[in-house]
Design a protein around this motif. Structure first.
Motif, PDB file in Angstrom:
ATOM      1  N   GLY A  93      44.990  38.714  32.712  1.00  0.00           N
ATOM      2  CA  GLY A  93      45.611  38.025  33.836  1.00  0.00           C
ATOM      3  C   GLY A  93      45.606  38.855  35.101  1.00  0.00           C
ATOM      4  O   GLY A  93      45.398  38.322  36.201  1.00  0.00           O
ATOM      5  N   VAL A  94      45.822  40.164  34.976  1.00  0.00           N
ATOM      6  CA  VAL A  94      45.767  41.037  36.152  1.00  0.00           C
ATOM      7  C   VAL A  94      44.359  41.070  36.732  1.00  0.00           C
ATOM      8  O   VAL A  94      44.155  41.000  37.955  1.00  0.00           O
ATOM      9  CB  VAL A  94      46.229  42.464  35.775  1.00  0.00           C
ATOM     10  CG1 VAL A  94      46.002  43.422  36.931  1.00  0.00           C
ATOM     11  CG2 VAL A  94      47.698  42.450  35.379  1.00  0.00           C
ATOM     12  N   ILE A  95      43.351  41.156  35.859  1.00  0.00           N
ATOM     13  CA  ILE A  95      41.958  41.155  36.335  1.00  0.00           C
ATOM     14  C   ILE A  95      41.635  39.837  37.021  1.00  0.00           C
ATOM     15  O   ILE A  95      40.984  39.812  38.078  1.00  0.00           O
ATOM     16  CB  ILE A  95      41.004  41.419  35.154  1.00  0.00           C
ATOM     17  CG1 ILE A  95      41.238  42.826  34.597  1.00  0.00           C
ATOM     18  CG2 ILE A  95      39.552  41.260  35.593  1.00  0.00           C
ATOM     19  CD1 ILE A  95      40.446  43.136  33.347  1.00  0.00           C
ATOM     20  N   ASP A  96      42.087  38.721  36.449  1.00  0.00           N
ATOM     21  CA  ASP A  96      41.857  37.421  37.083  1.00  0.00           C
ATOM     22  C   ASP A  96      42.534  37.337  38.449  1.00  0.00           C
ATOM     23  O   ASP A  96      41.988  36.742  39.388  1.00  0.00           O
ATOM     24  CB  ASP A  96      42.373  36.301  36.176  1.00  0.00           C
ATOM     25  CG  ASP A  96      41.479  36.068  34.967  1.00  0.00           C
ATOM     26  OD1 ASP A  96      40.319  36.533  35.003  1.00  0.00           O
ATOM     27  OD2 ASP A  96      41.946  35.451  33.994  1.00  0.00           O
ATOM     28  N   ALA A  97      43.738  37.902  38.545  1.00  0.00           N
ATOM     29  CA  ALA A  97      44.446  37.862  39.835  1.00  0.00           C
ATOM     30  C   ALA A  97      43.684  38.628  40.905  1.00  0.00           C
ATOM     31  O   ALA A  97      43.670  38.239  42.080  1.00  0.00           O
ATOM     32  CB  ALA A  97      45.856  38.435  39.664  1.00  0.00           C
ATOM     33  N   ILE A  98      43.044  39.738  40.529  1.00  0.00           N
ATOM     34  CA  ILE A  98      42.265  40.512  41.496  1.00  0.00           C
ATOM     35  C   ILE A  98      41.029  39.746  41.939  1.00  0.00           C
ATOM     36  O   ILE A  98      40.660  39.733  43.123  1.00  0.00           O
ATOM     37  CB  ILE A  98      41.884  41.874  40.880  1.00  0.00           C
ATOM     38  CG1 ILE A  98      43.151  42.705  40.619  1.00  0.00           C
ATOM     39  CG2 ILE A  98      40.928  42.634  41.784  1.00  0.00           C
ATOM     40  CD1 ILE A  98      42.891  43.985  39.871  1.00  0.00           C
ATOM     41  N   ARG A  99      40.393  39.061  41.000  1.00  0.00           N
ATOM     42  CA  ARG A  99      39.146  38.343  41.303  1.00  0.00           C
ATOM     43  C   ARG A  99      39.381  36.932  41.813  1.00  0.00           C
ATOM     44  O   ARG A  99      38.431  36.262  42.217  1.00  0.00           O
ATOM     45  CB  ARG A  99      38.279  38.289  40.052  1.00  0.00           C
ATOM     46  CG  ARG A  99      37.913  39.665  39.487  1.00  0.00           C
ATOM     47  CD  ARG A  99      37.176  39.540  38.174  1.00  0.00           C
ATOM     48  NE  ARG A  99      35.989  38.743  38.308  1.00  0.00           N
ATOM     49  CZ  ARG A  99      35.213  38.376  37.272  1.00  0.00           C
ATOM     50  NH1 ARG A  99      35.535  38.732  36.051  1.00  0.00           N
ATOM     51  NH2 ARG A  99      34.137  37.649  37.466  1.00  0.00           N
ATOM     52  N   LEU A 100      40.612  36.472  41.795  1.00  0.00           N
ATOM     53  CA  LEU A 100      40.919  35.088  42.146  1.00  0.00           C
ATOM     54  C   LEU A 100      40.668  34.829  43.629  1.00  0.00           C
ATOM     55  O   LEU A 100      41.124  35.581  44.488  1.00  0.00           O
ATOM     56  CB  LEU A 100      42.378  34.777  41.798  1.00  0.00           C
ATOM     57  CG  LEU A 100      42.814  33.313  41.899  1.00  0.00           C
ATOM     58  CD1 LEU A 100      42.079  32.463  40.862  1.00  0.00           C
ATOM     59  CD2 LEU A 100      44.328  33.214  41.665  1.00  0.00           C
ATOM     60  N   GLN A 101      39.913  33.759  43.898  1.00  0.00           N
ATOM     61  CA  GLN A 101      39.665  33.336  45.276  1.00  0.00           C
ATOM     62  C   GLN A 101      40.738  32.332  45.667  1.00  0.00           C
ATOM     63  O   GLN A 101      40.576  31.127  45.538  1.00  0.00           O
ATOM     64  CB  GLN A 101      38.264  32.711  45.385  1.00  0.00           C
ATOM     65  CG  GLN A 101      37.138  33.637  44.998  1.00  0.00           C
ATOM     66  CD  GLN A 101      37.010  34.819  45.948  1.00  0.00           C
ATOM     67  OE1 GLN A 101      37.300  34.704  47.143  1.00  0.00           O
ATOM     68  NE2 GLN A 101      36.577  35.962  45.425  1.00  0.00           N
ATOM     69  N   ALA A 102      41.872  32.850  46.103  1.00  0.00           N
ATOM     70  CA  ALA A 102      43.017  31.997  46.421  1.00  0.00           C
ATOM     71  C   ALA A 102      43.877  32.713  47.450  1.00  0.00           C
ATOM     72  O   ALA A 102      43.671  33.894  47.741  1.00  0.00           O
ATOM     73  CB  ALA A 102      43.818  31.705  45.150  1.00  0.00           C
ATOM     74  N   PRO A 103      44.862  32.001  48.040  1.00  0.00           N
ATOM     75  CA  PRO A 103      45.774  32.659  48.985  1.00  0.00           C
ATOM     76  C   PRO A 103      46.516  33.823  48.341  1.00  0.00           C
ATOM     77  O   PRO A 103      46.666  33.893  47.119  1.00  0.00           O
ATOM     78  CB  PRO A 103      46.730  31.525  49.382  1.00  0.00           C
ATOM     79  CG  PRO A 103      45.965  30.270  49.135  1.00  0.00           C
ATOM     80  CD  PRO A 103      45.084  30.552  47.966  1.00  0.00           C
ATOM     81  N   SER A 104      46.988  34.723  49.178  1.00  0.00           N
ATOM     82  CA  SER A 104      47.645  35.935  48.689  1.00  0.00           C
ATOM     83  C   SER A 104      48.880  35.611  47.849  1.00  0.00           C
ATOM     84  O   SER A 104      49.158  36.295  46.850  1.00  0.00           O
ATOM     85  CB  SER A 104      48.032  36.826  49.865  1.00  0.00           C
ATOM     86  OG  SER A 104      46.895  37.195  50.616  1.00  0.00           O
ATOM     87  N   GLU A 105      49.645  34.572  48.240  1.00  0.00           N
ATOM     88  CA  GLU A 105      50.846  34.233  47.494  1.00  0.00           C
ATOM     89  C   GLU A 105      50.506  33.833  46.068  1.00  0.00           C
ATOM     90  O   GLU A 105      51.179  34.237  45.103  1.00  0.00           O
ATOM     91  CB  GLU A 105      51.597  33.092  48.190  1.00  0.00           C
ATOM     92  CG  GLU A 105      52.189  33.451  49.546  1.00  0.00           C
ATOM     93  CD  GLU A 105      51.149  33.416  50.663  1.00  0.00           C
ATOM     94  OE1 GLU A 105      49.987  33.038  50.358  1.00  0.00           O
ATOM     95  OE2 GLU A 105      51.495  33.765  51.807  1.00  0.00           O
ATOM     96  N   GLN A 106      49.443  33.057  45.918  1.00  0.00           N
ATOM     97  CA  GLN A 106      49.045  32.630  44.576  1.00  0.00           C
ATOM     98  C   GLN A 106      48.543  33.802  43.740  1.00  0.00           C
ATOM     99  O   GLN A 106      48.841  33.906  42.553  1.00  0.00           O
ATOM    100  CB  GLN A 106      47.961  31.552  44.673  1.00  0.00           C
ATOM    101  CG  GLN A 106      47.591  30.925  43.334  1.00  0.00           C
ATOM    102  CD  GLN A 106      46.615  29.780  43.499  1.00  0.00           C
ATOM    103  OE1 GLN A 106      46.324  29.343  44.623  1.00  0.00           O
ATOM    104  NE2 GLN A 106      46.089  29.294  42.393  1.00  0.00           N
ATOM    105  N   LYS A 107      47.807  34.709  44.359  1.00  0.00           N
ATOM    106  CA  LYS A 107      47.318  35.885  43.639  1.00  0.00           C
ATOM    107  C   LYS A 107      48.472  36.783  43.211  1.00  0.00           C
ATOM    108  O   LYS A 107      48.491  37.301  42.088  1.00  0.00           O
ATOM    109  CB  LYS A 107      46.335  36.654  44.513  1.00  0.00           C
ATOM    110  CG  LYS A 107      45.069  35.887  44.847  1.00  0.00           C
ATOM    111  CD  LYS A 107      44.162  36.654  45.777  1.00  0.00           C
ATOM    112  CE  LYS A 107      43.582  37.882  45.100  1.00  0.00           C
ATOM    113  NZ  LYS A 107      42.577  38.551  45.947  1.00  0.00           N
TER     114      LYS A 107
END
Length: 289
Positions: free
Chosen positions: A263-277
């Motif tokens: 989940g942490v790796i996905d949050a880093i790679r996630l193309q989304a707004p900062s709040e969602q990450k």
């Protein structure tokens, strides 16, 4: 040629008669004079009550009652999975389910634990008699002993079959709810049951077979935002119960830990707004700790 006069045209009485004829039977009394309505009310009201409504007529077919309310009790593919697994485990109960020398040992340890307390000295070994002993699965042993006292080996087989059938029924439903085609969900569920069947044994290992999928499901729902932070406290509670039943609790801890790291790796790679990450990363860290 004679022109037909439209209904009610030309005479007020004819118009009143047509209006009365086209109105529902229960509404005709309001159009009748008071004296006429009193004389006809009893007979016509009983006649109106005997006429089925449009809903009842639509709900009944050829005189049969409406059975749409019974649809929730109709068997489903998930129920078919439950029955197949249950029957297979009960069939194994005559041979493979008790094909483990540790089953009797677990029952005996559980009987001693229920009678007094978990034994602290080895008394069932020829070479280690009198040595210190740690009952790492004493609560699982107690469950086996209680089931044996209640109904013997047959009752143990029944309980294990019930738990395993419920587990794979739930796995099938989870696959379908995740978007899998029902036929493929059945195939993968049966393959999973076949792969796990080597461990279909009457021993506390059953807790690990159930606990690891439950940990995965709770962790996934939490990371996806479908589970509030308060509910994730179920994982530590589950672990405290699990650790007294079978050492396989380490598998549950490893499952949750790997999901949190992912989940942490996905949050880093996630193309989304900062709040969602940040929300995704925060949930992953909560799950990790």
């Amino acid at each position: 040629a004679t022109l037909r006069r439209p209904p009610g045209a030309g005479h007020p009485a004819q118009a009143k008669s047509d209006q009365l004829r086209s109105a529902p039977i229960t509404a005709r009394f309001a159009m009748l004079p008071a004296g006429a309505a009193d004389g006809l009310r009893g007979a016509n009201m009983s006649q109106a009550a005997s006429i089925p409504s449009s809903e009842n007529r639509a709900a009944s077919v050829d005189g049969l009652p409406d059975v749409r309310g019974m649809a929730r009790f109709a068997p489903t593919l998930a129920d078919a999975v439950f029955v197949l697994i249950f029957m297979r485990v009960m069939q194994l109960g005559a041979s493979a389910l008790f094909n483990d020398p540790g089953t009797g040992w677990h029952i005996r340890i559980g009987q001693e634990s229920l009678a007094t307390e978990a034994p602290a000295v080895e008394s069932f070994s020829w070479t280690r008699a009198g040595e210190p002993f740690v009952a790492t699965q004493f609560q699982g042993d107690e469950v086996l002993a209680a089931a044996y006292e209640w109904g013997g080996y047959a009752f143990i087989a029944f309980l294990w079959a019930l738990c395993l059938a419920a587990l794979f029924r739930w796995m099938y439903r989870a696959s379908v709810e995740a978007g899998a085609w029902p036929i493929w969900a059945i195939v993968t569920t049966m393959l999973a049951a076949s792969a796990a069947s080597a461990q279909f044994l009457a021993r506390p290992l059953l807790m690990t077979l159930v606990g690891i999928p439950v940990c995965y499901a709770l962790g996934r729902r939490f990371l996806e935002g479908g589970l509030p932070c308060q509910r994730i406290a179920l994982l530590p509670i589950l672990s405290m119960i699990w650790i007294k039943i079978h050492p396989g609790v380490l598998g549950g801890v490893a499952t949750v830990g790997l999901m949190a790291v992912g989940g942490v790796i996905d949050a880093i790679r996630l193309q989304a707004p900062s709040e969602q990450k940040l929300d995704h990363a925060g949930r992953s860290l909560v799950l990790l700790f």
